[in-house]
Each structure stands twice: as C-alpha cells, then as structure tokens.
Write an enzyme that holds these catalytic residues in place. Structure first.
Site, PDB file in Angstrom:
ATOM      1  CG  HIS A   1       6.979   9.251  -2.501  1.00 21.39           C
ATOM      2  ND1 HIS A   1       7.576   9.489  -3.721  1.00 21.39           N
ATOM      3  CD2 HIS A   1       7.392   8.022  -2.102  1.00 21.39           C
ATOM      4  CE1 HIS A   1       8.309   8.427  -4.049  1.00 21.39           C
ATOM      5  NE2 HIS A   1       8.214   7.535  -3.087  1.00 21.39           N
TER       6      HIS A   1
ATOM      7  N   PRO B   1      -8.361   5.483  -2.536  1.00 23.73           N
ATOM      8  CG  PRO B   1      -8.220   7.438  -1.376  1.00 23.73           C
ATOM      9  CD  PRO B   1      -7.842   6.824  -2.647  1.00 23.73           C
ATOM     10  CD  GLU B   2     -13.620   1.712  -3.867  1.00 28.94           C
ATOM     11  OE1 GLU B   2     -14.854   1.630  -3.961  1.00 28.94           O
ATOM     12  OE2 GLU B   2     -12.865   0.745  -4.042  1.00 28.94           O
TER      13      GLU B   2
ATOM     14  NE  ARG C   1      -0.063   4.031  -9.130  1.00 29.01           N
ATOM     15  CZ  ARG C   1      -1.030   3.162  -9.396  1.00 29.01           C
ATOM     16  NH1 ARG C   1      -1.525   2.427  -8.430  1.00 29.01           N
ATOM     17  NH2 ARG C   1      -1.485   3.034 -10.600  1.00 29.01           N
TER      18      ARG C   1
END
Length: 274
Positions: free
Chosen positions: A93, A2-3, A112
């Site tokens: 996760h 995300p930005e 990740r």
DNA sequence: CGGGCGGCCTGGAGGC
DNA sequence: TGCCTCCAGGCCGCCC
C-alpha cells in the site's frame, strides 16, 4: 486516522530529516486516492526542488519547496508518511514515493486510500477550497472562549459535532472531541448554542490542554499511527473515555457510556458530564 | 440554512 | 480454521 496531534507529531519527526534535502524523483504506484494523484504536476513541480520547511494547517502536512509550492499531504484515516534512508523493499500500500538525495526516500502508504497528495502554490493556498473555509487552529490565540461563544450562538447541533466541524475549529477529530468534553465535564449532546461563556472557558482550556498533551506524548496510536520514523505515540495510555465504554470513570466511578452521534462513536461519563 | 447520514476503501476483530 | 459482519481516528456531497 490522525487528528491534529498526530499530524503535528509527524511534522516534527520529519522536520530534521527532510529540511535541506532535494527531491530527485517520483514514483506513483496507485493514483486513485481520495483525489487522483496529479502525477504530472507533482513531477514537474517537485523534481530538483529543495525542501525548505514543514508546516501544518489543520490535518494537512505542508512541505514547503524552494519554488514556493507546498507539497500537500493528508493522511485520511490510515495514511502514513515515512522516511527511509536506504531504498528498502516496498511495503504494501505504498502509493507514492518521493526519491530524495543521499539515497533516501519519503513514502506515502495508505491502505484505505482516504488520504491525498497534491501540489499547491503557497500564494494560492488561502484560496484553495480545502483551506478557504477553515476555522482557527485550536492552539492559536485566535481560538478563544469568546470566539467559540459568539460562533456557536443559535446553533442546535451537539457540542461534540460542533468541535469536530472544521468550519469552527480545525484538527479536533473523534478521539480528542470526546476527551476534551470529558475534561471540561460537558455532555457531548449539549446544544452548542446553549453553552454559556463559563462552559466555553472550560472547554476551550480543555481542548488546548488535551491537544497539547497529546502532542507532547507523540500522538495516539490505537491501530495505525506512526510518525515519520516509524515510532508510535503514547497518548492512548492517557485516554480517559475514548474506547472505554463499560469501564469506571476515573473521576466519579460511574460506568462510562458510548453513544453514536452523527454516525461517530462518542464516549462520555453520565455522572460528571452534564 | 443547519444538521444528519451514506459513501469512499481495506484490514482487523469478534461472533458463530 | 473459515466465513461473515461490523467497525475504524476523515472528509465530502447529498438530502431533508
């Protein structure tokens, strides 16, 4: 992943759910994220603490606790932070779970593991190495065309790389850098130090416009992004160049191109970006 | 010093 | 269907 618009969307979605709640417990299922989860510090610093407010700086979500500490969350590329009213079964996760009062939970999920969770005293945030060298918030008044113009003098790096460098301005990642440059009609490979003040006026306005609109649309969801309630964003529908290599430019009709700059895919129109 | 690049991870997509 | 390779929105540290 995300930005700035995605983290801001996350902040706004969690604000009404979290403010006033008390953190009652912590579960750490996997600690080797980008930085090892400091389990002990988190447990001692958060248990019994009420959540006072949610702030954001750059791409960090800052959860303000009543003991004047920030619970710091960075989503990396694939991180999610979400609220669960009832303790449902654990998703894959999910590495960190904050138990809240009234049978709710805040879960941090990150396949990740590029994200991080940490705890920092409010008074020490500005001195923290992750924050002390950050540039201005792009939507603030401190982020002006004059600031950019002066800051970029003498720099040869491509303007796209300049925009993505948090030392100059925070929150602009790969998607919004391409989009803002398209909006301002500036070629991503132009040397940052050679942009005139007029170009900077256009580009500054475009950065603010694109980020502002992305926030209004609830962020961009290409693969992963969801807000704190599991809702996806809508800005992907409004993307003009990102991921559109081979398609026609909406402005001039030329075929959009992709080029790798500093290892990142960069999308632009060879017709109207000079 | 500025600037570029590899590496950290996993999952999904696409090619064969 | 399965296997392989490549690619991904961030960030840091290393190298020249």
């Amino acid at each position: 992943m995300p930005e700035l618009p995605e983290v801001e969307t996350l902040r706004r979605s969690l604000l009404p759910k979290l403010v006033g709640r008390t953190i009652t417990g912590l579960e750490v299922h996997k600690r080797d994220l980008r930085m090892n989860v400091p389990t002990r510090k988190l447990r001692q610093g958060t248990s019994g603490q009420r959540i006072v407010d949610l702030h954001r700086r750059a791409k960090y979500l800052l959860i303000l606790l009543e003991n004047e500490r920030y619970l710091l969350v960075h989503l990396g590329m694939t991180g999610r932070l979400f609220f669960r009213q009832v303790a449902a079964s654990l998703e894959d996760h999910v590495h960190v779970v904050f138990r809240l009062d009234r049978r709710a939970e805040l879960r941090f999920q990150d396949p990740r593991r590029f994200g991080l969770v940490d705890l920092v005293p409010v008074a020490r945030l500005e001195r923290d190495r992750r924050f002390c060298d950050l540039g201005p918030e792009p939507l603030s008044d401190g982020c002006s065309s004059r600031y950019f113009f002066e800051r970029s003098r003498g720099l040869k790096k491509p303007i796209k790389n300049f925009l993505m460098d948090a030392h100059h301005v925070v929150g602009v990642g790969n998607i919004y850098a391409s989009e803002a440059l398209f909006d301002a009609r500036i070629h991503p490979q132009r040397a940052a130090g050679r942009l005139g003040i007029q170009s900077w006026q256009r580009l500054t306005a475009s950065v603010k416009k694109v980020l502002g609109e992305a926030i209004r649309q609830g962020g961009t969801t290409i693969n992963d992004f969801q807000d704190g309630n599991g809702n996806e964003g809508y800005f992907q529908v409004l993307l003009q160049v990102y991921g559109k290599e081979g398609e026609a430019c909406s402005r001039c009709g030329r075929t959009l191109r992709m080029k790798v700059l500093a290892g990142r895919s960069t999308f632009y129109c060879p017709g109207c970006q000079r």
